[in-house]
Design a protein around this motif. Structure first.
Motif, mmCIF file in Angstrom:
data_model
loop_
_atom_site.group_PDB
_atom_site.id
_atom_site.type_symbol
_atom_site.label_atom_id
_atom_site.label_comp_id
_atom_site.label_asym_id
_atom_site.label_seq_id
_atom_site.Cartn_x
_atom_site.Cartn_y
_atom_site.Cartn_z
ATOM 1 N N GLN A 57 3.207 -14.819 1.170
ATOM 2 C CA GLN A 57 2.153 -13.633 1.467
ATOM 3 C C GLN A 57 0.968 -13.381 0.479
ATOM 4 O OE1 GLN A 57 2.612 -11.879 4.448
ATOM 5 N NE2 GLN A 57 4.104 -13.210 4.575
ATOM 6 N N THR A 58 -0.104 -13.122 0.979
ATOM 7 C CA THR A 58 -1.047 -12.603 0.093
ATOM 8 C C THR A 58 -1.579 -10.897 0.106
ATOM 9 O OG1 THR A 58 -2.340 -14.724 -0.012
ATOM 10 C CG2 THR A 58 -3.554 -12.921 -0.396
ATOM 11 N N LEU A 59 -1.223 -10.444 -0.911
ATOM 12 C CA LEU A 59 -1.504 -8.948 -1.066
ATOM 13 C C LEU A 59 -2.867 -8.684 -1.465
ATOM 14 C CD1 LEU A 59 2.006 -7.736 -2.615
ATOM 15 C CD2 LEU A 59 1.329 -8.199 -0.030
ATOM 16 N N TYR A 60 -3.731 -8.046 -0.610
ATOM 17 C CA TYR A 60 -5.231 -7.629 -1.122
ATOM 18 C C TYR A 60 -5.271 -6.606 -1.986
ATOM 19 C CZ TYR A 60 -6.634 -11.912 1.496
ATOM 20 O OH TYR A 60 -6.857 -13.223 1.948
ATOM 21 N N ALA A 61 -5.423 -6.662 -3.370
ATOM 22 C CA ALA A 61 -5.777 -5.552 -4.111
ATOM 23 C C ALA A 61 -7.151 -5.111 -4.261
ATOM 24 C CB ALA A 61 -4.946 -5.615 -5.515
ATOM 25 N N ASP A 62 -7.854 -4.872 -3.291
ATOM 26 C CA ASP A 62 -9.519 -4.714 -2.940
ATOM 27 C C ASP A 62 -10.073 -3.496 -2.877
ATOM 28 O OD1 ASP A 62 -9.490 -5.979 0.363
ATOM 29 O OD2 ASP A 62 -8.744 -4.240 -0.529
ATOM 30 N N GLY A 63 -9.196 -2.276 -3.260
ATOM 31 C CA GLY A 63 -10.053 -1.043 -3.016
ATOM 32 C C GLY A 63 -10.501 -0.721 -1.572
ATOM 33 N N GLY A 64 -9.906 -1.622 -0.574
ATOM 34 C CA GLY A 64 -10.112 -1.508 0.843
ATOM 35 C C GLY A 64 -11.021 -2.486 1.367
ATOM 36 N N ARG A 65 -11.699 -3.395 0.615
ATOM 37 C CA ARG A 65 -12.592 -4.264 1.006
ATOM 38 C C ARG A 65 -12.515 -4.945 2.256
ATOM 39 N NH1 ARG A 65 -15.541 -8.494 -2.222
ATOM 40 N NH2 ARG A 65 -15.573 -6.607 -3.773
ATOM 41 N N MET A 66 -11.128 -5.387 2.343
ATOM 42 C CA MET A 66 -10.712 -6.452 3.448
ATOM 43 C C MET A 66 -10.581 -5.614 4.639
ATOM 44 S SD MET A 66 -10.656 -9.258 2.500
ATOM 45 C CE MET A 66 -9.913 -10.613 3.753
ATOM 46 N N ALA A 67 -10.267 -4.292 4.721
ATOM 47 C CA ALA A 67 -10.202 -3.432 5.831
ATOM 48 C C ALA A 67 -11.563 -3.071 6.514
ATOM 49 C CB ALA A 67 -9.322 -2.130 5.374
ATOM 50 N N LEU A 68 -12.656 -3.283 5.683
ATOM 51 C CA LEU A 68 -14.003 -2.516 6.050
ATOM 52 C C LEU A 68 -14.805 -3.628 6.865
ATOM 53 C CD1 LEU A 68 -15.732 -0.106 5.237
ATOM 54 C CD2 LEU A 68 -16.446 -1.536 3.455
ATOM 55 N N ASN A 69 -15.479 -2.962 7.759
ATOM 56 C CA ASN A 69 -16.498 -4.140 8.536
ATOM 57 C C ASN A 69 -17.914 -3.541 8.446
ATOM 58 O OD1 ASN A 69 -16.383 -2.047 10.479
ATOM 59 N ND2 ASN A 69 -15.428 -3.453 11.924
ATOM 60 N N TYR A 70 -17.968 -2.398 7.698
ATOM 61 C CA TYR A 70 -19.474 -1.670 7.611
ATOM 62 C C TYR A 70 -19.564 -1.078 6.102
ATOM 63 C CZ TYR A 70 -16.900 2.621 8.006
ATOM 64 O OH TYR A 70 -16.167 3.837 7.801
ATOM 65 N N THR A 71 -20.727 -0.924 5.773
ATOM 66 C CA THR A 71 -21.038 -0.298 4.251
ATOM 67 C C THR A 71 -20.584 1.151 4.333
ATOM 68 O OG1 THR A 71 -23.295 0.676 4.952
ATOM 69 C CG2 THR A 71 -22.730 -1.782 3.878
ATOM 70 N N VAL A 72 -20.142 1.710 2.952
ATOM 71 C CA VAL A 72 -19.924 3.029 2.744
ATOM 72 C C VAL A 72 -20.984 3.651 1.810
ATOM 73 C CG1 VAL A 72 -17.306 2.692 3.265
ATOM 74 C CG2 VAL A 72 -18.289 2.423 0.957
ATOM 75 N N PRO A 73 -20.902 5.145 2.057
ATOM 76 C CA PRO A 73 -22.061 5.398 1.038
ATOM 77 C C PRO A 73 -21.550 5.553 -0.339
ATOM 78 C CG PRO A 73 -21.302 7.038 2.684
ATOM 79 C CD PRO A 73 -20.461 5.991 2.801
ATOM 80 N N VAL A 74 -22.316 5.167 -1.237
ATOM 81 C CA VAL A 74 -21.997 4.947 -2.749
ATOM 82 C C VAL A 74 -22.543 5.991 -3.611
ATOM 83 C CG1 VAL A 74 -22.527 3.381 -4.734
ATOM 84 C CG2 VAL A 74 -22.536 2.368 -2.499
ATOM 85 N N GLN A 75 -21.482 6.332 -4.264
ATOM 86 C CA GLN A 75 -21.567 7.761 -5.065
ATOM 87 C C GLN A 75 -21.930 7.043 -6.560
ATOM 88 O OE1 GLN A 75 -21.014 10.733 -3.989
ATOM 89 N NE2 GLN A 75 -20.337 9.577 -1.850
ATOM 90 N N GLU A 76 -23.315 7.145 -6.866
ATOM 91 C CA GLU A 76 -23.826 6.727 -8.065
ATOM 92 C C GLU A 76 -23.481 7.457 -9.292
ATOM 93 O OE1 GLU A 76 -25.338 2.952 -6.550
ATOM 94 O OE2 GLU A 76 -24.479 3.784 -8.279
#
Ligand SMILES: NC(=O)C1=CN([C@@H]2O[C@H](COP(=O)(O)OP(=O)(O)OC[C@H]3O[C@@H](n4cnc5c(N)ncnc54)[C@H](O)[C@@H]3O)[C@@H](O)[C@H]2O)C=CC1
Ligand SMILES: C[C@H](O)[C@@H]1OC(=O)[C@H](O)[C@@H]1O
Length: 255
Positions: free
Chosen positions: A236-255
């Motif tokens: 298996q490959t476990l993605y430790a990515d903050g949700g990157r691989m689950a996402l197919n659009y951008t999210v608002p960025v809290q600067e």
């Protein structure tokens, strides 16, 4: 202390994710051989980790160094239970500008090294009928970055090496898994993708948890995969990515 009496090798362990992995394995009771090409930093890392850690200077893309690393580990600790294939580099160049030697170097360090280390370590593990190999892959095994050609290619290969090694070694009691981190706050990422506010914004816009990861968060997954808590996980490959691989659009960025 899930890893009491276990012996591990961690490659690329003088800084970043590798040092965090070595540190966490020690915290969980393992004794660890750190391997890296950077000798001064490697000895400094061992100073930091204490008596449970040793250092061996090795270029893990070279078979002779890998064989010497495993021999030194057996000499020092008598056995080998865990291998963390972590060493890795990147090289930035556009596809049409990339030099053959740069492609070859990144593939040698990021992918061939993992084959060499896995083969040498597995030959020892199968003598004991058990063992665990953890390969450091990346979200870039699946998400391509235009100016990171050999890096992207190497990480795709890491996922397949993980699968083929897992099915090849399962009958010997050796499990093989990979971790696919997202962007983790280390020197490699700072150089490759966090070099400007715009680049950081781009990364965060693709990360649902809204932040880059810490090396220790990757190390926690390595410790899990190395432990009996992951006894039924292999290939298996476990993605430790903050949700990157689950996402197919951008999210608002809290600067
Ligand atoms: N930092 C990040 O955002 C991410 C990193 N990764 C992967 O995690 C692994 C570690 O990355 P970082 O800690 O960020 O990198 P880093 O650049 O901070 O550390 C890499 C270490 O590997 C060592 N190394 C390089 N070539 C070597 C060789 N031939 N033999 C032995 N040691 C060698 C370096 O001396 C260095 O100490 C790499 O495989 C990388 O591809 C994966 C996803 C994300
Ligand atoms: C070189 C990459 O951009 C870096 O390493 C990874 O695997 C992540 O994608 C980081 O951004």
């Amino acid at each position: 202390m899930r890893l009491a009496n276990k012996i591990a090798i961690v490659t690329g362990a003088s800084q970043g994710i590798g040092l965090a992995c070595a540190s966490r394995l020690v915290q969980e009771g393992a004794r660890v051989m750190l391997a890296d090409v950077r000798e001064t930093e490697g000895h400094a890392a061992v100073e930091q980790l204490g008596a449970a850690a040793r250092f061996f200077c090795a270029d893990v893309s070279q078979k002779a160094d890998v064989d010497a690393l495993v021999a030194a580990t057996l000499e020092a600790f008598g056995q080998l239970d865990i291998l963390v294939n972590n060493a890795g580099v990147t090289h930035a160049a556009e596809f049409l500008d990339l030099a053959e030697e740069d492609f070859d170097r990144v593939l040698r360090i990021n992918l061939k090294s993992m084959f060499l280390c896995s083969q040498a370590a597995a030959r020892e593990m199968i003598k004991r009928g058990s063992g665990c190999i953890i390969n450091m892959s990346s979200v870039n095994a699946e998400l391509a970055i235009p100016n990171q050609v050999p890096y992207v290619v190497s990480k795709g290969g890491v996922n397949q090496l993980t699968r083929v090694a897992a099915i090849s070694l399962a009958s010997h009691g050796v499990r093989v898994n990979a971790i696919g981190p997202g962007t983790i706050l280390t020197e490699l990422a700072k150089k490759a993708v966090l070099g400007s506010p715009e680049a950081r914004h781009t990364i965060l816009s693709r990360t649902p948890l809204g932040r880059c990861g810490e090396p220790e968060e990757v190390a926690a997954i390595a410790a899990f995969l190395a432990s009996d808590d992951a006894s039924y996980l292999t290939g298996q490959t476990l993605y430790a990515d903050g949700g990157r691989m689950a996402l197919n659009y951008t999210v608002p960025v809290q600067e």
